[in-house]
Design a protein around this motif. Structure first.
Motif, PDB file in Angstrom:
ATOM      1  N   LEU A 124       0.834  -1.205   0.000  1.00 53.23           N
ATOM      2  CA  LEU A 124       0.000   0.000   0.000  1.00 53.23           C
ATOM      3  C   LEU A 124       0.867   1.253   0.000  1.00 53.23           C
ATOM      4  N   ALA A 125       1.964   1.239   0.772  1.00 53.93           N
ATOM      5  CA  ALA A 125       2.869   2.387   0.800  1.00 53.93           C
ATOM      6  C   ALA A 125       3.479   2.625  -0.581  1.00 53.93           C
ATOM      7  N   ARG A 126       3.808   1.547  -1.278  1.00 51.06           N
ATOM      8  CA  ARG A 126       4.383   1.690  -2.627  1.00 51.06           C
ATOM      9  C   ARG A 126       3.342   2.233  -3.600  1.00 51.06           C
ATOM     10  N   LEU A 127       2.079   1.839  -3.410  1.00 51.26           N
ATOM     11  CA  LEU A 127       1.006   2.394  -4.249  1.00 51.26           C
ATOM     12  C   LEU A 127       0.858   3.890  -3.991  1.00 51.26           C
ATOM     13  N   ILE A 128       0.940   4.295  -2.737  1.00 50.15           N
ATOM     14  CA  ILE A 128       0.877   5.724  -2.396  1.00 50.15           C
ATOM     15  C   ILE A 128       2.013   6.470  -3.082  1.00 50.15           C
ATOM     16  N   GLU A 129       3.219   5.879  -3.069  1.00 51.96           N
ATOM     17  CA  GLU A 129       4.376   6.515  -3.715  1.00 51.96           C
ATOM     18  C   GLU A 129       4.171   6.610  -5.219  1.00 51.96           C
ATOM     19  N   ARG A 130       3.674   5.534  -5.830  1.00 47.42           N
ATOM     20  CA  ARG A 130       3.461   5.548  -7.284  1.00 47.42           C
ATOM     21  C   ARG A 130       2.436   6.598  -7.683  1.00 47.42           C
ATOM     22  N   GLU A 131       1.436   6.811  -6.843  1.00 52.39           N
ATOM     23  CA  GLU A 131       0.422   7.826  -7.129  1.00 52.39           C
ATOM     24  C   GLU A 131       0.899   9.233  -6.785  1.00 52.39           C
ATOM     25  N   GLY A 132       2.074   9.353  -6.154  1.00 44.28           N
ATOM     26  CA  GLY A 132       2.632  10.671  -5.863  1.00 44.28           C
ATOM     27  C   GLY A 132       1.978  11.383  -4.698  1.00 44.28           C
ATOM     28  N   ARG A 133       1.362  10.630  -3.778  1.00 44.14           N
ATOM     29  CA  ARG A 133       0.719  11.262  -2.624  1.00 44.14           C
ATOM     30  C   ARG A 133       1.706  11.433  -1.472  1.00 44.14           C
ATOM     31  N   ALA A 134       1.442  12.420  -0.625  1.00 39.87           N
ATOM     32  CA  ALA A 134       2.161  12.529   0.644  1.00 39.87           C
ATOM     33  C   ALA A 134       1.593  11.480   1.597  1.00 39.87           C
ATOM     34  N   CYS A 135       2.408  11.022   2.560  1.00 35.89           N
ATOM     35  CA  CYS A 135       1.975   9.913   3.396  1.00 35.89           C
ATOM     36  C   CYS A 135       2.461  10.088   4.834  1.00 35.89           C
ATOM     37  N   VAL A 136       1.612   9.664   5.769  1.00 40.63           N
ATOM     38  CA  VAL A 136       1.978   9.550   7.179  1.00 40.63           C
ATOM     39  C   VAL A 136       1.689   8.116   7.600  1.00 40.63           C
ATOM     40  N   ILE A 137       2.663   7.471   8.236  1.00 36.11           N
ATOM     41  CA  ILE A 137       2.453   6.137   8.790  1.00 36.11           C
ATOM     42  C   ILE A 137       1.844   6.294  10.179  1.00 36.11           C
ATOM     43  N   ALA A 138       0.672   5.685  10.393  1.00 35.76           N
ATOM     44  CA  ALA A 138      -0.028   5.780  11.668  1.00 35.76           C
ATOM     45  C   ALA A 138       0.010   4.414  12.352  1.00 35.76           C
ATOM     46  N   LEU A 139       0.780   4.311  13.439  1.00 35.82           N
ATOM     47  CA  LEU A 139       0.870   3.064  14.198  1.00 35.82           C
ATOM     48  C   LEU A 139      -0.204   3.090  15.281  1.00 35.82           C
ATOM     49  N   ASN A 140      -1.313   2.414  15.009  1.00 35.81           N
ATOM     50  CA  ASN A 140      -2.443   2.382  15.929  1.00 35.81           C
ATOM     51  C   ASN A 140      -2.267   1.245  16.942  1.00 35.81           C
ATOM     52  N   LYS A 141      -3.098   1.280  18.000  1.00 37.09           N
ATOM     53  CA  LYS A 141      -3.088   0.281  19.077  1.00 37.09           C
ATOM     54  C   LYS A 141      -1.745   0.279  19.813  1.00 37.09           C
ATOM     55  N   TRP A 142      -1.120   1.448  19.875  1.00 39.02           N
ATOM     56  CA  TRP A 142       0.197   1.576  20.509  1.00 39.02           C
ATOM     57  C   TRP A 142       0.124   1.256  21.999  1.00 39.02           C
ATOM     58  N   ASP A 143      -1.051   1.463  22.600  1.00 37.93           N
ATOM     59  CA  ASP A 143      -1.208   1.166  24.030  1.00 37.93           C
ATOM     60  C   ASP A 143      -1.109  -0.322  24.319  1.00 37.93           C
ATOM     61  N   ALA A 144      -1.317  -1.158  23.311  1.00 33.75           N
ATOM     62  CA  ALA A 144      -1.256  -2.608  23.508  1.00 33.75           C
ATOM     63  C   ALA A 144       0.112  -3.195  23.195  1.00 33.75           C
ATOM     64  N   VAL A 145       1.061  -2.353  22.796  1.00 34.26           N
ATOM     65  CA  VAL A 145       2.412  -2.830  22.476  1.00 34.26           C
ATOM     66  C   VAL A 145       3.209  -2.967  23.769  1.00 34.26           C
ATOM     67  N   GLU A 146       3.827  -4.117  23.986  1.00 36.77           N
ATOM     68  CA  GLU A 146       4.557  -4.349  25.235  1.00 36.77           C
ATOM     69  C   GLU A 146       5.942  -3.700  25.206  1.00 36.77           C
ATOM     70  N   ASN A 147       6.759  -4.065  24.262  1.00 38.58           N
ATOM     71  CA  ASN A 147       8.115  -3.504  24.178  1.00 38.58           C
ATOM     72  C   ASN A 147       8.126  -2.425  23.093  1.00 38.58           C
ATOM     73  N   ARG A 148       7.797  -1.204  23.480  1.00 34.63           N
ATOM     74  CA  ARG A 148       7.615  -0.132  22.495  1.00 34.63           C
ATOM     75  C   ARG A 148       8.926   0.257  21.810  1.00 34.63           C
ATOM     76  N   SER A 149      10.001   0.305  22.568  1.00 35.83           N
ATOM     77  CA  SER A 149      11.286   0.705  21.991  1.00 35.83           C
ATOM     78  C   SER A 149      11.728  -0.274  20.904  1.00 35.83           C
ATOM     79  N   ALA A 150      11.652  -1.564  21.206  1.00 42.67           N
ATOM     80  CA  ALA A 150      12.070  -2.575  20.229  1.00 42.67           C
ATOM     81  C   ALA A 150      11.127  -2.581  19.022  1.00 42.67           C
ATOM     82  N   THR A 151       9.833  -2.402  19.283  1.00 43.94           N
ATOM     83  CA  THR A 151       8.854  -2.392  18.186  1.00 43.94           C
ATOM     84  C   THR A 151       9.087  -1.207  17.260  1.00 43.94           C
TER      85      THR A 151
END
Length: 453
Positions: free
Chosen positions: A289-316
């Motif tokens: 999907l990120a590559r499709l966004i790049e091919r279409e020439g759009r700006a993009c933000v990666i949104a990491l959701n459910k961050w509260d459920a991640v145990e080892n945040r630094s490693a993740t």
């Protein structure tokens, strides 16, 4: 504003270059009959389109052909010429696959004499080969061609932005407290991702109401749903989309239509929020999907959701950063925001990141600055030899933004190896602070007059 007072955009060109397909794309419905047989369109067709918040009157015309005035084709051409006379902007279409024909050159010369603003479109420019072929349209002398594929919907978002930028400014009454003019339309933001990544929950949190049905079941959203959001910087048109799975796993007709609507929303957006379930990490489908966004020439933000459920945040976070660096080098520096859409924690960081990457996507570099950097880049790393001869690269200019697009001129510049292009793109990104957005670098060679002697 009455329909007759709307700005007029006229689509012109020789027969069978895709004018009616483009017309249907711009107005958002299949109003004009489309066929591979030339000459299907005889009468002008009109429709209304909404582009970045502006209503525009679009006119589809018959193909421009040389013919006696009293013949059918002569009357068709006369009708097209009448439409051009009332145009605020003419979209002159050529077929990138067929190349520039004598008829294209003839009518390009005719258009120049009409004194109307012209935007040159190289249609049927699917993929890299089509984009390269589109550069041939430079020879018409109508400015930089905009490569697109009306049939596949590629480049339509860019085209709408260019149209609005070139039209006369719409009159608008100012409020008493308003000193600065607002943008022509809202920022178009699409939220995409795999099923159950939390896209609808994110939209609900952003707008502060339960606008979208949410739940643990994947695939609740079946259509692309648009809502308006206002922040301190202006209006945002938010589009929540259906989850996109791997193509091989999409079986039902309804899901195929949902995925198609999601991809169409991506193509019409200016910024795309790629929502990822942080507990699962970055999946190969997320990268596709990120590559499709790049091919279409759009700006993009990666949104990491459910961050509260991640145990080892630094490693993740480190693992995700490493994966993006390796697999998305063409969008190096892409902004990453972590949050929980369910609790709302960290969601307030998303829109500032969207606004910032939107500014980068719109960035322009002056020709002077660009060529001072270009000279230094050539000194640090000379262009390679090709067939035993060194390429002579002369100068560079930025032809458009959204995304930043540059054209490099030089003798046999079209032969420049991909590795050297990547060197230049990385230098542009670092020097002019263009992180996380696609950068387009097009080559334009200059012909050696003695080559055939």
């Amino acid at each position: 504003m009455d329909a007759e007072n709307l700005p007029v955009v006229v689509i012109a060109g020789r027969p069978n270059v895709g004018k009616s397909t483009l017309f249907n794309r711009l107005i958002g419905r299949r109003q004009a009959i489309v066929s591979d047989m030339p000459g299907v369109t005889r009468d002008r067709k009109e429709g209304e389109a909404l582009m970045r918040g502006r209503r525009v009157r679009v006119i589809d015309t018959a193909g421009l052909e040389e013919a006696a005035p009293d013949t059918l084709f002569g009357r068709m051409r006369s009708s097209s010429e009448t439409a051009v006379e009332i145009a605020d902007l003419v979209l002159f279409c050529v077929d990138a696959r067929a190349g520039i024909t004598p008829a294209d050159a003839h009518f390009a010369n005719w258009l120049r004499r009409q004194g109307r603003p012209v935007l040159l479109l190289a249609n049927k420019a699917e993929g890299k080969a089509g984009t390269d072929a589109a550069l041939e349209a430079f020879s018409l002398g109508l400015g930089t061609p905009l490569a697109l594929s009306a049939e596949h919907g590629e480049g339509i978002g860019d085209l709408m932005g260019e149209i609005v930028d070139r039209l006369p400014q719409a009159p608008r009454a100012k409020s008493r407290d308003e000193d600065e003019e607002r943008p022509a339309g809202p920022l178009r933001l699409a939220i995409i991702g795999r099923p159950n990544a939390g896209k609808s929950t994110l939209l609900n949190t952003l707008i502060g109401e339960e606008r979208m049905i949410t739940g643990p079941e994947a695939g609740l959203t079946r259509d692309a749903i648009a809502v308006d959001l206002h922040d301190e910087h202006g209006e945002i048109r938010l589009v929540d989309t259906a989850g996109i799975r791997k193509r091989a796993r999409v079986d039902e007709a309804l899901e195929r239509m949902s995925v198609s609507a999601s991809i169409e929303a991506l193509k019409m957006a200016e910024v795309v929020v790629l929502t990822i379930d942080a507990t699962l990490g970055v999946h190969e489908q997320d990268l596709q999907l990120a590559r499709l966004i790049e091919r279409e020439g759009r700006a993009c933000v990666i949104a990491l959701n459910k961050w509260d459920a991640v145990e080892n945040r630094s490693a993740t976070r480190q693992a995700i950063a490493d994966r993006l660096e390796i697999s998305l080098a063409q969008m190096r520096g892409i902004p990453v925001v972590t949050f929980s859409a369910l609790t709302g924690a960290g969601v307030n960081k998303l829109l500032p990141a969207v606004r910032k990457v939107y500014e980068v996507w719109n960035a322009r570099v002056t020709t002077g600055e660009l060529n001072r950097w270009f000279e230094e880049a050539l000194e640090k790393h000379q262009p390679p030899l090709v067939d035993g001869r060194r390429l002579k690269l002369r100068y560079m200019t930025q032809v458009k933004s959204r995304p930043p697009t540059f054209v490099l001129f030089g003798t046999r510049a079209e032969l420049l190896p991909d590795a050297y292009k990547r060197y230049l793109i990385n230098g542009l990104r670092e020097t002019f602070h263009l992180p996380g957005v696609p950068i387009r670098l097009q080559m334009r060679g200059t012909k050696n007059p003695y080559a055939d002697k």
